[in-house]
Design an enzyme around this catalytic site. Sequence first.
Site, PDB file in Angstrom:
ATOM      1  N   ASP A 104      36.787  89.674  53.931  1.00 40.37           N
ATOM      2  CA  ASP A 104      35.534  90.414  53.662  1.00 40.37           C
ATOM      3  C   ASP A 104      35.635  91.922  53.853  1.00 40.37           C
ATOM      4  OD1 ASP A 104      34.198  89.121  56.819  1.00 40.37           O
ATOM      5  OD2 ASP A 104      35.461  90.886  56.457  1.00 40.37           O
ATOM      6  N   HIS A 119      44.924  86.507  54.574  1.00 38.87           N
ATOM      7  CA  HIS A 119      44.461  85.726  53.412  1.00 38.87           C
ATOM      8  C   HIS A 119      43.972  86.606  52.274  1.00 38.87           C
ATOM      9  CE1 HIS A 119      43.679  82.224  56.431  1.00 38.87           C
ATOM     10  NE2 HIS A 119      44.956  82.359  56.131  1.00 38.87           N
ATOM     11  N   CYS A 149      48.321  92.686  30.198  1.00 44.08           N
ATOM     12  CA  CYS A 149      49.444  91.834  29.752  1.00 44.08           C
ATOM     13  C   CYS A 149      48.918  90.552  29.124  1.00 44.08           C
ATOM     14  CB  CYS A 149      50.369  91.509  30.939  1.00 44.08           C
ATOM     15  SG  CYS A 149      49.747  90.175  31.978  1.00 44.08           S
TER      16      CYS A 149
HETATM   17  C1  BV8 Z   1      50.064  77.192  53.022  1.00 47.02           C
HETATM   18  C2  BV8 Z   1      41.024  82.716  51.388  1.00 47.02           C
HETATM   19  C3  BV8 Z   1      51.890  76.100  52.187  1.00 47.02           C
HETATM   20  C4  BV8 Z   1      40.362  82.167  50.183  1.00 47.02           C
HETATM   21  C5  BV8 Z   1      41.539  80.877  52.904  1.00 47.02           C
HETATM   22  C6  BV8 Z   1      47.362  69.355  56.591  1.00 47.02           C
HETATM   23  C7  BV8 Z   1      47.688  69.734  57.881  1.00 47.02           C
HETATM   24  C8  BV8 Z   1      47.987  71.060  58.196  1.00 47.02           C
HETATM   25  C9  BV8 Z   1      47.984  72.027  57.198  1.00 47.02           C
HETATM   26  C10 BV8 Z   1      47.671  71.640  55.927  1.00 47.02           C
HETATM   27  C11 BV8 Z   1      47.360  70.336  55.605  1.00 47.02           C
HETATM   28  N1  BV8 Z   1      47.068  70.280  54.299  1.00 47.02           N
HETATM   29  C12 BV8 Z   1      47.209  71.518  53.766  1.00 47.02           C
HETATM   30  C13 BV8 Z   1      47.595  72.346  54.743  1.00 47.02           C
HETATM   31  C14 BV8 Z   1      47.876  73.761  54.625  1.00 47.02           C
HETATM   32  C15 BV8 Z   1      46.575  74.531  54.495  1.00 47.02           C
HETATM   33  C16 BV8 Z   1      45.656  74.267  55.671  1.00 47.02           C
HETATM   34  O1  BV8 Z   1      45.842  74.819  56.726  1.00 47.02           O
HETATM   35  N2  BV8 Z   1      44.666  73.394  55.464  1.00 47.02           N
HETATM   36  C17 BV8 Z   1      43.778  73.071  56.568  1.00 47.02           C
HETATM   37  C18 BV8 Z   1      42.332  73.222  56.116  1.00 47.02           C
HETATM   38  C19 BV8 Z   1      44.092  71.660  57.014  1.00 47.02           C
HETATM   39  N3  BV8 Z   1      46.966  75.926  54.512  1.00 47.02           N
HETATM   40  C20 BV8 Z   1      47.298  76.501  53.345  1.00 47.02           C
HETATM   41  O2  BV8 Z   1      47.241  75.957  52.254  1.00 47.02           O
HETATM   42  C21 BV8 Z   1      47.836  77.920  53.472  1.00 47.02           C
HETATM   43  N4  BV8 Z   1      49.039  77.989  52.721  1.00 47.02           N
HETATM   44  O3  BV8 Z   1      50.091  76.497  53.990  1.00 47.02           O
HETATM   45  O4  BV8 Z   1      51.053  77.236  52.104  1.00 47.02           O
HETATM   46  C22 BV8 Z   1      53.092  76.424  51.472  1.00 47.02           C
HETATM   47  C23 BV8 Z   1      54.295  76.365  52.165  1.00 47.02           C
HETATM   48  C24 BV8 Z   1      55.432  76.608  51.480  1.00 47.02           C
HETATM   49  C25 BV8 Z   1      55.385  76.942  50.124  1.00 47.02           C
HETATM   50  C26 BV8 Z   1      54.161  77.020  49.447  1.00 47.02           C
HETATM   51  C27 BV8 Z   1      53.000  76.775  50.123  1.00 47.02           C
HETATM   52  C28 BV8 Z   1      46.838  78.901  52.888  1.00 47.02           C
HETATM   53  C29 BV8 Z   1      45.644  78.986  53.795  1.00 47.02           C
HETATM   54  C30 BV8 Z   1      44.727  80.104  53.334  1.00 47.02           C
HETATM   55  C31 BV8 Z   1      43.570  79.515  52.599  1.00 47.02           C
HETATM   56  N5  BV8 Z   1      42.631  80.597  52.253  1.00 47.02           N
HETATM   57  N6  BV8 Z   1      40.711  81.857  52.535  1.00 47.02           N
HETATM   58  C32 BV8 Z   1      38.871  82.311  50.278  1.00 47.02           C
HETATM   59  O5  BV8 Z   1      38.373  82.793  51.317  1.00 47.02           O
HETATM   60  O6  BV8 Z   1      38.199  81.946  49.308  1.00 47.02           O
HETATM   61  S1  BV8 Z   1      41.186  79.976  54.306  1.00 47.02           S
HETATM   62  C33 BV8 Z   1      39.618  80.296  54.903  1.00 47.02           C
HETATM   63  O7  BV8 Z   1      39.607  79.597  56.152  1.00 47.02           O
HETATM   64  C34 BV8 Z   1      39.279  81.738  55.264  1.00 47.02           C
HETATM   65  O8  BV8 Z   1      40.330  82.653  55.090  1.00 47.02           O
HETATM   66  C35 BV8 Z   1      38.953  81.633  56.744  1.00 47.02           C
HETATM   67  O9  BV8 Z   1      39.174  82.771  57.430  1.00 47.02           O
HETATM   68  C36 BV8 Z   1      39.896  80.574  57.121  1.00 47.02           C
HETATM   69  C37 BV8 Z   1      39.763  79.989  58.485  1.00 47.02           C
HETATM   70  O10 BV8 Z   1      38.405  79.670  58.679  1.00 47.02           O
HETATM   71  P1  BV8 Z   1      37.680  80.441  59.890  1.00 47.02           P
HETATM   72  O11 BV8 Z   1      37.892  81.907  59.700  1.00 47.02           O
HETATM   73  O12 BV8 Z   1      38.138  79.867  61.163  1.00 47.02           O
HETATM   74  O13 BV8 Z   1      36.165  80.158  59.608  1.00 47.02           O
HETATM   75  P2  BV8 Z   1      35.371  78.830  60.008  1.00 47.02           P
HETATM   76  O14 BV8 Z   1      34.065  78.879  59.312  1.00 47.02           O
HETATM   77  O15 BV8 Z   1      36.273  77.651  59.830  1.00 47.02           O
HETATM   78  O16 BV8 Z   1      35.135  78.977  61.597  1.00 47.02           O
HETATM   79  C38 BV8 Z   1      34.297  80.002  62.084  1.00 47.02           C
HETATM   80  C39 BV8 Z   1      34.317  79.848  63.596  1.00 47.02           C
HETATM   81  O17 BV8 Z   1      33.558  80.922  64.155  1.00 47.02           O
HETATM   82  C40 BV8 Z   1      33.660  78.567  64.063  1.00 47.02           C
HETATM   83  O18 BV8 Z   1      34.464  77.990  65.085  1.00 47.02           O
HETATM   84  C41 BV8 Z   1      32.320  79.025  64.642  1.00 47.02           C
HETATM   85  O19 BV8 Z   1      31.935  78.266  65.757  1.00 47.02           O
HETATM   86  C42 BV8 Z   1      32.629  80.421  65.076  1.00 47.02           C
HETATM   87  N7  BV8 Z   1      31.484  81.321  65.034  1.00 47.02           N
HETATM   88  C43 BV8 Z   1      30.449  81.338  64.158  1.00 47.02           C
HETATM   89  N8  BV8 Z   1      29.612  82.358  64.473  1.00 47.02           N
HETATM   90  C44 BV8 Z   1      30.149  82.992  65.538  1.00 47.02           C
HETATM   91  C45 BV8 Z   1      31.328  82.342  65.912  1.00 47.02           C
HETATM   92  N9  BV8 Z   1      32.094  82.737  66.951  1.00 47.02           N
HETATM   93  C46 BV8 Z   1      31.663  83.813  67.651  1.00 47.02           C
HETATM   94  N10 BV8 Z   1      30.540  84.487  67.349  1.00 47.02           N
HETATM   95  C47 BV8 Z   1      29.756  84.113  66.322  1.00 47.02           C
HETATM   96  N11 BV8 Z   1      28.630  84.805  66.051  1.00 47.02           N
HETATM   97 ZN    ZN Z   2      49.133  91.192  33.944  1.00 47.61          ZN
END
Ligand code: BV8
Ligand code: ZN
Length: 246
Positions: A104, A119, A149
């Site tokens: 963001d 990310h 392109c």
């Molecule tokens: C990769 C960009 C592989 C896009 C995002 C099974 C097991 C383990 C891993 C995997 C699996 N299956 C797949 C995977 C891998 C996967 C993954 O981790 N999946 C998870 C869901 C299981 N990861 C990937 O695919 C990554 N790539 O692994 O590549 C690879 C390897 C070799 C070769 C090729 C490929 C890519 C991951 C990136 C994905 N993109 N975002 C978009 O935004 O549209 S992820 C997305 O989630 C955001 O970036 C975000 O930041 C991120 C994490 O979420 P959080 O930031 O934690 O947000 P969330 O809402 O979940 O939590 C908020 C927290 O804040 C809560 O706890 C809440 O209580 C708290 N909160 C709320 N308000 C407050 C607060 N705390 C304090 N104060 C407040 N006021």
């Molecule tokens: Zn291009």
Amino acid sequence: MGNIPQALIGALDGAEYVTVLTGAGISSESGVPTFRGKDGIWRKHNPMQLATPEAFERDPKLVWEWYLYRRGLMQGVHPNPAHLAIVELERRYSRFLLITQNVDDLHRKAGSLELVELHGNIFKVRCSMCERKLSEMPELEGLPPRCECGGNLRPDVVWFGEMLPHAALERAFEAAAQCDCMLVVGTSAVVQPAASLPLIAKREGAFVAELNYEPTPLSHLVDISLMGKAGELMPLLLRHLEAKGD
Ligand code: BV8
Ligand code: ZN
């Protein structure tokens, strides 16, 4: 002043190299919906349908509509006291790195300098063919926008199943391994490889503290897990540090 454990103040006061890992929770008090929370944007849309290369391949227009909607949510959104507290924290250390999962752009707007975006950034665009990067959207003649392109332009973010930017990831892993203290703020710690950074820091001897609204899979693995709002806890932490420093 409120409830910041002495152990955390002491660890930060004695640290030479501090890292901070943030997630969507740090932006929620700015009014940006998180991903998995009750107000989470992923309640209404299935991220696996939209935040993947396959989704973009299948329906680039739908994916762009989602990102334009999310960009729209960001209009008039400003950094909150948690973002600003991290800028203050950065100024206290000669060695400091902020590692964010957020797309963001609020940390940069707040004034953070040593910053890694694991990310990507929702306001940046790149070509899915020639990889050319554009700092903003070209004039829209329709979705998806096209590159010179002929390729489809895409949001410059990391989708599920995609590799994280190599340099950013390298820098984050190195900082996690070398820092004395890591703060983990506002992340559900479920997305890999970002969620492994606090474990690397802990394994390499850093003091790791989580500041989050609710417990996460990290909560029982870190030195201190503080439950609360980042916009309240982070400024409080800085006030304690300033009081100690004087
Ligand atoms: C990769 C960009 C592989 C896009 C995002 C099974 C097991 C383990 C891993 C995997 C699996 N299956 C797949 C995977 C891998 C996967 C993954 O981790 N999946 C998870 C869901 C299981 N990861 C990937 O695919 C990554 N790539 O692994 O590549 C690879 C390897 C070799 C070769 C090729 C490929 C890519 C991951 C990136 C994905 N993109 N975002 C978009 O935004 O549209 S992820 C997305 O989630 C955001 O970036 C975000 O930041 C991120 C994490 O979420 P959080 O930031 O934690 O947000 P969330 O809402 O979940 O939590 C908020 C927290 O804040 C809560 O706890 C809440 O209580 C708290 N909160 C709320 N308000 C407050 C607060 N705390 C304090 N104060 C407040 N006021
Ligand atoms: Zn291009």
